[in-house]
Write an enzyme that holds these catalytic residues in place. Structure first.
Site, PDB file in Angstrom:
ATOM      1  N   LYS A  72      11.850  40.491 -29.066  1.00  0.00           N
ATOM      2  CA  LYS A  72      12.281  39.798 -30.286  1.00  0.00           C
ATOM      3  C   LYS A  72      11.741  40.396 -31.593  1.00  0.00           C
ATOM      4  CE  LYS A  72      13.120  35.239 -28.248  1.00  0.00           C
ATOM      5  NZ  LYS A  72      12.937  33.793 -28.433  1.00  0.00           N
ATOM      6  N   ASN A  93      16.595  37.225 -32.161  1.00  0.00           N
ATOM      7  CA  ASN A  93      16.956  36.975 -30.757  1.00  0.00           C
ATOM      8  C   ASN A  93      18.441  37.218 -30.506  1.00  0.00           C
ATOM      9  OD1 ASN A  93      18.105  34.681 -31.930  1.00  0.00           O
ATOM     10  ND2 ASN A  93      17.697  33.438 -30.121  1.00  0.00           N
ATOM     11  N   ASP A 108      17.150  30.774 -32.656  1.00  0.00           N
ATOM     12  CA  ASP A 108      16.177  29.761 -32.209  1.00  0.00           C
ATOM     13  C   ASP A 108      16.021  28.684 -33.281  1.00  0.00           C
ATOM     14  OD1 ASP A 108      15.714  30.962 -29.759  1.00  0.00           O
ATOM     15  OD2 ASP A 108      14.088  32.209 -30.524  1.00  0.00           O
ATOM     16  N   GLY A 131       2.033  23.427 -33.082  1.00  0.00           N
ATOM     17  CA  GLY A 131       2.004  24.825 -32.670  1.00  0.00           C
ATOM     18  C   GLY A 131       2.181  25.765 -33.843  1.00  0.00           C
ATOM     19  N   ALA A 135       7.711  30.096 -31.174  1.00  0.00           N
ATOM     20  CA  ALA A 135       8.660  28.979 -31.204  1.00  0.00           C
ATOM     21  C   ALA A 135       8.443  28.149 -32.468  1.00  0.00           C
ATOM     22  CB  ALA A 135       8.470  28.111 -29.958  1.00  0.00           C
TER      23      ALA A 135
HETATM   24  P1  ATR Z   1       5.445  30.832 -28.157  1.00  0.00           P
HETATM   25  O1  ATR Z   1       5.895  32.192 -28.577  1.00  0.00           O
HETATM   26  O2  ATR Z   1       6.156  30.281 -26.954  1.00  0.00           O
HETATM   27  O3  ATR Z   1       5.403  29.869 -29.276  1.00  0.00           O
HETATM   28  P2  ATR Z   1       2.633  31.470 -28.335  1.00  0.00           P
HETATM   29  O4  ATR Z   1       2.926  32.389 -29.450  1.00  0.00           O
HETATM   30  O5  ATR Z   1       1.702  31.917 -27.245  1.00  0.00           O
HETATM   31  O6  ATR Z   1       3.944  31.031 -27.571  1.00  0.00           O
HETATM   32  O7  ATR Z   1       2.096  30.077 -28.933  1.00  0.00           O
HETATM   33  C1  ATR Z   1       1.675  29.053 -28.131  1.00  0.00           C
HETATM   34  C2  ATR Z   1       1.321  27.837 -29.001  1.00  0.00           C
HETATM   35  O8  ATR Z   1       0.909  26.774 -28.143  1.00  0.00           O
HETATM   36  C3  ATR Z   1       0.174  28.090 -29.964  1.00  0.00           C
HETATM   37  O9  ATR Z   1       0.387  27.358 -31.141  1.00  0.00           O
HETATM   38  C4  ATR Z   1      -1.029  27.562 -29.179  1.00  0.00           C
HETATM   39  O10 ATR Z   1      -2.102  27.134 -29.991  1.00  0.00           O
HETATM   40  P3  ATR Z   1      -3.268  28.158 -30.457  1.00  0.00           P
HETATM   41  O11 ATR Z   1      -2.732  28.896 -31.648  1.00  0.00           O
HETATM   42  O12 ATR Z   1      -4.430  27.285 -30.766  1.00  0.00           O
HETATM   43  O13 ATR Z   1      -3.497  29.057 -29.270  1.00  0.00           O
HETATM   44  C5  ATR Z   1      -0.404  26.356 -28.521  1.00  0.00           C
HETATM   45  N1  ATR Z   1      -1.155  25.954 -27.330  1.00  0.00           N
HETATM   46  C6  ATR Z   1      -1.223  26.596 -26.148  1.00  0.00           C
HETATM   47  N2  ATR Z   1      -2.015  25.913 -25.285  1.00  0.00           N
HETATM   48  C7  ATR Z   1      -2.468  24.813 -25.943  1.00  0.00           C
HETATM   49  C8  ATR Z   1      -3.300  23.694 -25.613  1.00  0.00           C
HETATM   50  N3  ATR Z   1      -3.828  23.580 -24.397  1.00  0.00           N
HETATM   51  N4  ATR Z   1      -3.513  22.752 -26.548  1.00  0.00           N
HETATM   52  C9  ATR Z   1      -2.965  22.848 -27.779  1.00  0.00           C
HETATM   53  N5  ATR Z   1      -2.170  23.869 -28.174  1.00  0.00           N
HETATM   54  C10 ATR Z   1      -1.913  24.845 -27.269  1.00  0.00           C
END
Ligand code: ATR
Length: 277
Positions: A72, A93, A108, A131, A135
């Site tokens: 992406k 995407n 998205d 987050g 996404a």
């Molecule tokens: P994607 O591309 O699917 O969004 P990513 O870039 O890995 O995946 O982002 C994952 C998100 O989920 C992040 O915001 C992450 O928070 P951090 O920035 O603190 O890592 C969040 N996330 C993952 N596991 C988590 C958890 N157990 N509790 C809270 N937030 C979580």
């Protein structure tokens, strides 16, 4: 129209074997009578092969490309133009080939915005996005374009702050103390609750207020813990599958110029998921 002049659309990613996109797009072509004109396939393309694959798209006259992980970001440098929203998000995407001119989009955003717009007017609405990853970026930029009032809540507060600064909105740390009672919509763009950790939720049930709209972008499992808790609390829920279908519907529109048969897409995807999830 003969089969030999069919337009090819395709998914590229690594891996792609579990993808629901080919079944969804081909069923949509059939439903609107475009299956003699379009066909959708998938190919596993390694990150190092992406430039060659894009040359192939030009050489073969592939009409449309859906790009998934890990392409992406890298695909941005390989197209002729990037739509402004996709450029802000920093991810493409979808690529549309208009007689050899490749333009990149991010559907998205539409995947998050369209399901919400079916339920409320987003302008001025207070929305929390949980987050700050890929996404969340699509959700935040899409919602801000629709003039929603967005708060980013992320576990790693600094990462949330950085995204908020870029997008021009507020941010907070995602903690058990975070009060979200004043928000009309909560969008979960974290990976919390995703298979196999299906008993986890990014929010405590006490945080939820009856009447809120809770949109969980996680679609595996179909009913996440957050969705189950939200229903129990009297919130309106939107399943992650609706995002997947809405982003695909926007790709369908970009590839064919026609509006997508959402019901058919939903039916096909759900029937596959029932068998596999
Ligand atoms: P994607 O591309 O699917 O969004 P990513 O870039 O890995 O995946 O982002 C994952 C998100 O989920 C992040 O915001 C992450 O928070 P951090 O920035 O603190 O890592 C969040 N996330 C993952 N596991 C988590 C958890 N157990 N509790 C809270 N937030 C979580």
């Amino acid at each position: 129209m003969s089969t030999s002049s069919r337009k090819i659309c395709m998914l590229i990613g690594d891996p792609v074997t579990q993808s629901l996109s080919p079944a969804m797009h081909n069923a949509a072509y059939q439903a609107v009578g475009l299956d003699e004109e379009f066909v959708y396939i998938a190919a596993c393309v390694k990150a190092t092969d992406l430039p060659t694959a894009l040359s192939g798209v030009r050489a073969l006259g592939i009409k449309g490309v859906s790009c998934t992980i890990p392409h992406k970001q890298a695909v941005i440098d390989l197209v002729d133009e990037v739509d402004s929203l996709a450029a802000s998000i920093g991810a493409v995407n979808t690529v549309v080939n208009d007689n050899g001119f490749l333009k990149g989009y991010n559907t998205d955003c539409a995947g998050v915005v369209a399901p919400l717009q079916r339920r409320l007017d987003l302008k001025g609405k207070s929305i929390t996005v949980l987050g700050a990853g890929g996404a969340a970026r699509a959700a935040v930029f899409g919602l801000i374009k629709e003039e929603a009032d967005v708060l980013i809540a992320n576990r790693t507060a600094a990462k949330g702050e950085k995204l908020a600064e870029e997008a021009g909105c507020r941010s907070a740390a995602l903690t058990a103390e975070l009060n979200l009672a004043d928000f009309e919509v909560i969008v979960n763009a974290t990976s919390v609750g995703m298979f196999p950790k299906i008993e986890e939720s990014p929010l405590q049930i006490e945080t939820l207020r009856p009447g809120q709209i809770v949109f969980d972008l996680v679609y595996n499992p179909y009913e996440t813990k957050l969705i189950r808790d939200s229903k129990m609390k009297g919130c309106a829920v939107i399943h992650g599958l609706e995002m997947f279908i809405a982003q695909g519907a926007e790709q369908f529109r970009l590839f064919t110029g026609e509006s997508a048969p959402l019901d058919v897409m939903q039916e096909v995807v759900q029937s596959i998921l029932v068998k596999t999830l």
